[in-house]
Write an enzyme that holds these catalytic residues in place. Structure first.
Site, PDB file in Angstrom:
ATOM      1  N   SER A 194     -78.929-166.771 -18.234  1.00  0.00           N
ATOM      2  CA  SER A 194     -79.497-166.097 -20.311  1.00  0.00           C
ATOM      3  C   SER A 194     -80.232-168.228 -20.339  1.00  0.00           C
ATOM      4  O   SER A 194     -80.791-168.365 -21.349  1.00  0.00           O
ATOM      5  CB  SER A 194     -78.270-166.896 -21.392  1.00  0.00           C
ATOM      6  OG  SER A 194     -77.324-165.336 -20.904  1.00  0.00           O
ATOM      7  N   LYS A 251     -72.930-173.464 -19.681  1.00  0.00           N
ATOM      8  CA  LYS A 251     -71.892-173.121 -21.054  1.00  0.00           C
ATOM      9  C   LYS A 251     -70.417-173.154 -20.211  1.00  0.00           C
ATOM     10  O   LYS A 251     -70.688-172.358 -19.333  1.00  0.00           O
ATOM     11  CB  LYS A 251     -71.880-172.529 -21.533  1.00  0.00           C
ATOM     12  CG  LYS A 251     -72.168-171.354 -21.205  1.00  0.00           C
ATOM     13  CD  LYS A 251     -70.846-170.516 -21.449  1.00  0.00           C
ATOM     14  CE  LYS A 251     -71.101-168.234 -21.129  1.00  0.00           C
ATOM     15  NZ  LYS A 251     -70.183-168.100 -20.458  1.00  0.00           N
ATOM     16  N   ASP A 284     -75.324-164.387 -24.290  1.00  0.00           N
ATOM     17  CA  ASP A 284     -75.684-165.937 -24.469  1.00  0.00           C
ATOM     18  C   ASP A 284     -76.919-166.630 -25.048  1.00  0.00           C
ATOM     19  O   ASP A 284     -76.499-167.999 -25.265  1.00  0.00           O
ATOM     20  CB  ASP A 284     -75.102-166.042 -23.008  1.00  0.00           C
ATOM     21  CG  ASP A 284     -73.268-166.027 -22.813  1.00  0.00           C
ATOM     22  OD1 ASP A 284     -73.193-166.242 -23.683  1.00  0.00           O
ATOM     23  OD2 ASP A 284     -73.658-165.613 -21.999  1.00  0.00           O
ATOM     24  N   ALA A 288     -73.319-168.619 -17.922  1.00  0.00           N
ATOM     25  CA  ALA A 288     -74.733-168.243 -18.269  1.00  0.00           C
ATOM     26  C   ALA A 288     -76.080-168.479 -17.930  1.00  0.00           C
ATOM     27  O   ALA A 288     -77.005-169.503 -18.696  1.00  0.00           O
ATOM     28  CB  ALA A 288     -74.424-168.764 -20.065  1.00  0.00           C
ATOM     29  N   GLY A 289     -75.862-168.328 -16.711  1.00  0.00           N
ATOM     30  CA  GLY A 289     -77.066-169.657 -15.786  1.00  0.00           C
ATOM     31  C   GLY A 289     -78.505-168.923 -16.374  1.00  0.00           C
ATOM     32  O   GLY A 289     -79.529-169.285 -16.423  1.00  0.00           O
ATOM     33  N   GLY A 333     -70.314-167.368 -14.993  1.00  0.00           N
ATOM     34  CA  GLY A 333     -69.810-167.679 -15.879  1.00  0.00           C
ATOM     35  C   GLY A 333     -69.722-168.656 -16.626  1.00  0.00           C
ATOM     36  O   GLY A 333     -69.569-168.875 -17.654  1.00  0.00           O
ATOM     37  N   ALA A 365     -73.947-166.022 -11.535  1.00  0.00           N
ATOM     38  CA  ALA A 365     -73.066-165.143 -12.046  1.00  0.00           C
ATOM     39  C   ALA A 365     -72.166-165.428 -11.755  1.00  0.00           C
ATOM     40  O   ALA A 365     -70.722-165.214 -11.588  1.00  0.00           O
ATOM     41  CB  ALA A 365     -73.566-163.514 -10.986  1.00  0.00           C
TER      42      ALA A 365
HETATM   43  P1  ATP Z   1     -73.129-164.961 -18.640  1.00  0.00           P
HETATM   44  O1  ATP Z   1     -71.764-165.902 -18.239  1.00  0.00           O
HETATM   45  O2  ATP Z   1     -74.024-165.320 -19.411  1.00  0.00           O
HETATM   46  O3  ATP Z   1     -71.854-164.084 -18.505  1.00  0.00           O
HETATM   47  P2  ATP Z   1     -72.841-165.558 -15.542  1.00  0.00           P
HETATM   48  O4  ATP Z   1     -73.418-166.763 -15.405  1.00  0.00           O
HETATM   49  O5  ATP Z   1     -71.871-165.062 -15.377  1.00  0.00           O
HETATM   50  O6  ATP Z   1     -73.642-165.082 -17.056  1.00  0.00           O
HETATM   51  P3  ATP Z   1     -75.983-165.547 -14.863  1.00  0.00           P
HETATM   52  O7  ATP Z   1     -75.885-165.879 -13.747  1.00  0.00           O
HETATM   53  O8  ATP Z   1     -77.209-165.171 -15.992  1.00  0.00           O
HETATM   54  O9  ATP Z   1     -74.135-164.670 -14.952  1.00  0.00           O
HETATM   55  O10 ATP Z   1     -76.304-163.512 -13.680  1.00  0.00           O
HETATM   56  C1  ATP Z   1     -76.095-162.204 -13.588  1.00  0.00           C
HETATM   57  C2  ATP Z   1     -77.246-161.997 -13.160  1.00  0.00           C
HETATM   58  O11 ATP Z   1     -77.989-162.339 -13.678  1.00  0.00           O
HETATM   59  C3  ATP Z   1     -77.217-162.240 -11.573  1.00  0.00           C
HETATM   60  O12 ATP Z   1     -76.258-161.351 -10.514  1.00  0.00           O
HETATM   61  C4  ATP Z   1     -78.330-161.916 -11.079  1.00  0.00           C
HETATM   62  O13 ATP Z   1     -79.460-160.939 -10.445  1.00  0.00           O
HETATM   63  C5  ATP Z   1     -79.445-161.370 -12.719  1.00  0.00           C
HETATM   64  N1  ATP Z   1     -80.067-162.954 -12.879  1.00  0.00           N
HETATM   65  C6  ATP Z   1     -81.351-162.812 -13.630  1.00  0.00           C
HETATM   66  N2  ATP Z   1     -82.540-163.809 -13.489  1.00  0.00           N
HETATM   67  C7  ATP Z   1     -80.893-164.612 -13.416  1.00  0.00           C
HETATM   68  C8  ATP Z   1     -81.178-165.866 -13.156  1.00  0.00           C
HETATM   69  N3  ATP Z   1     -82.096-167.100 -14.157  1.00  0.00           N
HETATM   70  N4  ATP Z   1     -80.821-167.209 -12.881  1.00  0.00           N
HETATM   71  C9  ATP Z   1     -79.494-166.084 -12.376  1.00  0.00           C
HETATM   72  N5  ATP Z   1     -79.069-164.715 -12.831  1.00  0.00           N
HETATM   73  C10 ATP Z   1     -80.572-164.270 -12.478  1.00  0.00           C
END
Ligand code: ATP
Length: 322
Positions: free
Chosen positions: A133, A18, A166, A130-131, A128, A126
């Protein structure tokens, strides 16, 4: 983990990432979370979760499932937790708890059948987008189908809200206005498709650190999403580019000043608009067309570790039964 016999039922879920087209931080709630107003839209960078039941067809019987085990494998980088901290595994355990799967153990016997989950990651970690999620949402959908537990989307969304802000959006996908901590979502009308250049940094930025920085350098805002919603209703990419807004940008820029330069470079090199997605560090630029996106991506290579072109909205999770 992994390996084992094959041949049981398989469910594959392809789930999009997203971007936040609009994000306003209203302030701190009594529970310590920030109150948000955000417009989320799926983009065409996908992860895939494959769920498979190992064992005979008889072992897939609901009674046998009480003794089920879970095995998790992934094709992802070192930043993604391999075991029970992975959001996909947490989602699986949450669903197991709710539907009574795998909650008992036979003494001294290996648990049979085994549900095997395999995650293939394309969504930056990590970042932004939502990977995690998305993976949690895909896992809920895959296992709900594989186990025949038949929970409705609404029930899955309730479970999703316990896993992360998310995750309910990722269960549905499309375009949504989210409020509260982000878990309360309503679908909004979106005409047309939008062409993006997605600028990805190899160095992650943790969401909690960005919110902590926001508390120091940011100011809660009264910004409203009306202009973004209006642009989406009319399918006006130029208006959308001008309306993109993210209150967390100041905080992300304070931690990583080069992100401001990257955002500005997008604007100088012809994007209709550009912003940090969610808590960053991904920066997205809106292009006029597919061809413009390809050209812009070429011009932005020097500003990021990885640059992709993507389309939004990218629908929702797609469930396929092999
Ligand atoms: P959001 O946009 O929802 O804030 P994000 O995209 O910034 O999330 P994610 O990619 O979801 O962040 O990763 C955040 C943290 O979650 C990572 O540092 C990782 O340690 C942990 N994590 C747990 N499960 C997963 C997964 N399946 N994929 C990615 N990161 C994961």
């Amino acid at each position: 983990m992994g390996g084992g016999s094959s041949g049981g039922p398989r469910v594959r879920v392809r789930v999009p990432s997203k971007v936040n087209l609009f994000l306003a931080v209203r302030g701190l709630r009594p529970d310590g979370y920030h109150e948000l107003v955000t417009v989320l839209q799926t983009v065409s960078i996908h992860d895939t979760v494959l769920a498979r039941l190992d064992g005979s067809v008889a072992s897939a019987h609901p009674a046998a499932r009480r003794f089920m085990d879970l095995a998790f494998t992934q094709e992802a980088g070192p930043d993604v937790p391999p075991g029970s901290d992975n959001l996909a595994v947490r989602a699986a355990r949450q669903l197991m708890g709710l539907v009574g799967v795998g909650t008992a153990h036979r003494d001294g016997e290996a648990a049979v059948p085994v549900t095997r989950l395999h995650l293939t990651k394309r969504i930056p970690v990590a970042a932004g987008m939502a990977g995690g999620s998305a993976d949690a949402a895909a896992t809920l959908l895959a296992l709900n189908h594989l186990w025949g537990t038949d929970l409705a989307r609404e029930e899955l969304r309730d479970l999703a809200a316990e896993l992360g802000a998310d995750v309910p959006f990722c269960v549905t996908g499309g375009t949504a206005l989210a409020t509260g901590t982000g878990t309360a979502t309503a679908q909004v009308l979106c005409r047309g498709s939008y062409h993006w250049v997605v600028g990805i940094s190899g160095e992650p930025l943790s969401t909690p650190s960005v919110y902590r920085a926001f508390d120091e350098v940011g100011t809660p805002s009264e910004a409203e999403p009306d202009a973004v919603l209006q642009a989406l209703r009319t399918g006006d990419a130029e208006a959308l580019g001008a309306a993109l807004h993210n209150d967390l940008e100041t905080a992300a820029f304070s931690l990583r000043p080069e992100l401001r330069d990257a955002r500005d470079a997008f604007l100088e090199r012809g994007a209709l608009g550009a912003l940090v997605s969610g808590s960053g560090p991904t920066v997205v630029g809106l292009a006029e067309s597919a061809q413009h996106a390809t050209e812009l991506a070429g011009r932005m290579q020097d500003a990021f570790d990885r640059v992709e072109v993507a389309l939004s909205p990218a629908g929702g999770p797609e469930v396929a039964v092999d």
